[in-house]
Design an enzyme around this catalytic site. Structure first.
Site, short mmCIF file in Angstrom:
data_model
loop_
_atom_site.label_atom_id
_atom_site.label_comp_id
_atom_site.label_asym_id
_atom_site.label_seq_id
_atom_site.Cartn_x
_atom_site.Cartn_y
_atom_site.Cartn_z
N ASP A 1 53.21 37.97 31.64
CA ASP A 1 51.82 38.40 31.81
C ASP A 1 51.27 38.76 30.43
O ASP A 1 52.03 39.16 29.54
CB ASP A 1 51.79 39.62 32.74
CG ASP A 1 50.42 40.28 32.79
OD1 ASP A 1 49.44 39.57 33.08
OD2 ASP A 1 50.33 41.48 32.50
N TYR B 1 47.79 40.62 29.66
CA TYR B 1 47.03 41.88 29.53
C TYR B 1 47.84 43.06 30.08
O TYR B 1 48.16 43.10 31.25
CB TYR B 1 45.69 41.77 30.25
CG TYR B 1 44.81 40.68 29.68
CD1 TYR B 1 44.18 40.84 28.45
CD2 TYR B 1 44.64 39.47 30.35
CE1 TYR B 1 43.38 39.83 27.91
CE2 TYR B 1 43.83 38.45 29.82
CZ TYR B 1 43.21 38.65 28.60
OH TYR B 1 42.44 37.65 28.07
N THR C 1 50.87 43.73 29.29
CA THR C 1 52.30 43.47 29.10
C THR C 1 52.59 43.13 27.63
O THR C 1 53.47 43.72 27.02
CB THR C 1 52.76 42.33 30.03
OG1 THR C 1 52.50 42.71 31.38
CG2 THR C 1 54.25 42.03 29.85
N ARG D 1 38.86 48.48 32.79
CA ARG D 1 40.07 47.78 33.23
C ARG D 1 40.22 47.83 34.76
O ARG D 1 40.58 46.84 35.39
CB ARG D 1 41.29 48.41 32.55
CG ARG D 1 42.64 47.92 33.05
CD ARG D 1 42.90 46.46 32.73
NE ARG D 1 44.28 46.06 33.05
CZ ARG D 1 44.67 44.79 33.13
NH1 ARG D 1 43.82 43.81 32.92
NH2 ARG D 1 45.92 44.50 33.41
N SER E 1 48.61 33.99 32.64
CA SER E 1 47.63 35.08 32.61
C SER E 1 46.37 34.75 33.41
O SER E 1 46.00 33.59 33.57
CB SER E 1 47.25 35.34 31.16
OG SER E 1 46.11 36.17 31.05
N ASN E 2 45.70 35.80 33.86
CA ASN E 2 44.37 35.66 34.44
C ASN E 2 43.35 35.20 33.40
O ASN E 2 42.30 34.67 33.75
CB ASN E 2 43.89 37.02 34.98
CG ASN E 2 44.40 37.32 36.39
OD1 ASN E 2 44.84 36.41 37.10
ND2 ASN E 2 44.33 38.57 36.78
N LYS F 1 45.69 36.17 40.12
CA LYS F 1 46.88 36.86 40.61
C LYS F 1 46.45 37.97 41.57
O LYS F 1 45.42 38.58 41.33
CB LYS F 1 47.65 37.51 39.45
CG LYS F 1 48.18 36.57 38.41
CD LYS F 1 48.81 37.41 37.30
CE LYS F 1 49.30 36.58 36.13
NZ LYS F 1 49.86 37.45 35.06
N SER G 1 56.17 41.42 33.75
CA SER G 1 54.84 42.05 33.79
C SER G 1 54.96 43.56 33.81
O SER G 1 55.89 44.11 34.41
CB SER G 1 54.06 41.59 35.03
OG SER G 1 52.75 42.16 35.02
N ASN H 1 52.38 45.20 35.00
CA ASN H 1 51.51 45.54 36.12
C ASN H 1 52.31 45.45 37.42
O ASN H 1 52.76 44.37 37.80
CB ASN H 1 50.31 44.58 36.16
CG ASN H 1 49.41 44.74 34.94
OD1 ASN H 1 48.79 45.78 34.74
ND2 ASN H 1 49.37 43.72 34.08
N PHE I 1 51.58 45.47 40.55
CA PHE I 1 51.12 44.52 41.56
C PHE I 1 51.50 43.09 41.19
O PHE I 1 51.81 42.26 42.05
CB PHE I 1 49.59 44.64 41.77
CG PHE I 1 48.77 43.84 40.79
CD1 PHE I 1 48.45 42.50 41.03
CD2 PHE I 1 48.35 44.40 39.59
CE1 PHE I 1 47.71 41.76 40.11
CE2 PHE I 1 47.61 43.67 38.67
CZ PHE I 1 47.29 42.34 38.92
N ASP I 2 51.49 42.81 39.89
CA ASP I 2 51.79 41.47 39.40
C ASP I 2 53.29 41.18 39.53
O ASP I 2 53.70 40.10 39.97
CB ASP I 2 51.33 41.40 37.93
CG ASP I 2 51.40 40.02 37.31
OD1 ASP I 2 51.42 39.01 38.05
OD2 ASP I 2 51.41 39.95 36.06
#
Lengths: 225, 225
Positions: free
Chosen positions: A15, A17, A19, A46, A121-122, A154, A178, A180, A182-183
């Site tokens: 990931d 952002y 990470t 964010r 990545s998003n 994602k 990641s 994040n 959730f990710d």
């Protein structure tokens, strides 16, 4: 938590952002523009950036990540009562293309570079290219993959599928990294071998999936593959 | 903001949580259980309840809204460092079946009851039935429609489609009423005539859709249809 090296991992996908890059490195600029409000603006920006990726995906109304990021900035400023004219907005948006790599990223990536490394990545390609370049990370990744190719964000499995498709490996042979929660859980649900980097001791989200290992920093990856 | 009555509205469909029922009416119980932390717990619980509906929908991992609500409670307690054994959790979950109707709801609904009224909610049937009954609102609604029928959550158009399908009317002839900005915009994107109840003067989310009217309370509906 898994103490042993996972030798079945043939590639690592990161990931971006949060990470590899510090999304809150915009807080310093934000604090110069809005004294005393930089942290609050950065946090709320964010927060809505993520929420809008989820909401627009669910609405089947995908927008480029740059558009989503700017919409989130507009909301965050309005919500905090901060006037954010176009020039100020442009300055903050530009800072998002120059986010600092998180401490130790260069070293951690060098230590695992015996396997191919990629980003998933998003961020749209137009946001990721300058980000990687500004951080001096060009050449470190075999692929920089964007959710934009699927026009959804994602944790949709359609985004995670881009990893196996691009690398030509089954998901379980790819280590997905990641910070994040959730990710990490979305990637685990999809089928990756998953590493959650929890540098801040956050509580895991309750989405029902447990990463294969939780790391306290990116450097610990070296002992896991 | 539209000042004139919209006589094309043939039915009204209401969001439940936050629009008819006060999701923060659990804060009082939460504050008895965790003195001084009731508001924080209630806010974070609701925050994750919504986030998990979006995330699990995107992951194609739908769970019943009661399960989502309990997962969100577990996260919120852990995140705030509050011990929440099964009996405490059951007490809080039970309070969610007895949320207070927001002030003025009975009166506002009575004033628009010349058209059919329905609920379209993320809540599963097992959560909505006691909620409506405990509030003394049985008989007020021709239909209580749950996203559970589509196993996905708002703002997916598949959920909003349940309104026209159930009522036998085109979306534009149905007035969709929600206090949740994301829900009002999701409903507008789908095609409903949309009323956003913004009693707290919140900043609208930046999802790109503008409700047909913004009301400062539910009673103003009467002049809009």
């Amino acid at each position: 938590m898994a103490a042993q090296a996972n030798t079945s991992v043939k590639a690592l996908v990161f990931d971006a952002y949060g990470t590899l890059f510090d999304v809150h490195s915009v807080a310093a600029l934000a604090d110069r523009l809005f004294p005393g409000k930089g942290d609050a603006l950065s946090q709320l920006w964010r927060n809505r950036q993520l929420q809008y990726t989820w909401l627009l995906s669910l609405m089947d109304r995908y927008e480029d990540f740059a558009v989503v990021t700017e919409k989130a900035l507009v909301f965050a400023c309005a919500s905090l009562g901060l006037a954010c004219p176009p020039a100020t907005r442009a300055q903050l948006m530009n800072a998002y293309l120059e986010l600092s790599p998180l401490p130790g990223v260069h070293d951690a990536l060098a230590r695992v570079s015996r396997v191919p490394l990629a980003i998933l990545s998003n961020g749209s390609p137009g946001m990721l290219a300058p980000l990687v370049k500004n951080a001096g990370l060009e050449g470190r990744f075999t692929h920089v993959i964007s959710a934009d190719a699927r026009r959804v964000y994602k944790p949709s499995p359609r985004v995670y599928q881009l990893g196996p498709d691009t690398l030509g490996l089954p998901a379980a042979s790819i280590g997905f990294v990641s910070s994040n929660s959730f990710d990490a859980q979305g990637a685990k649900a999809f089928g990756y071998t998953t590493f959650w980097v929890n540098a801040t001791g956050s509580v895991a989200e309750e989405l029902g999936f447990t990463p294969d290992a939780t790391l306290s920093n990116l450097r610990e990856l070296e002992g896991k593959i």
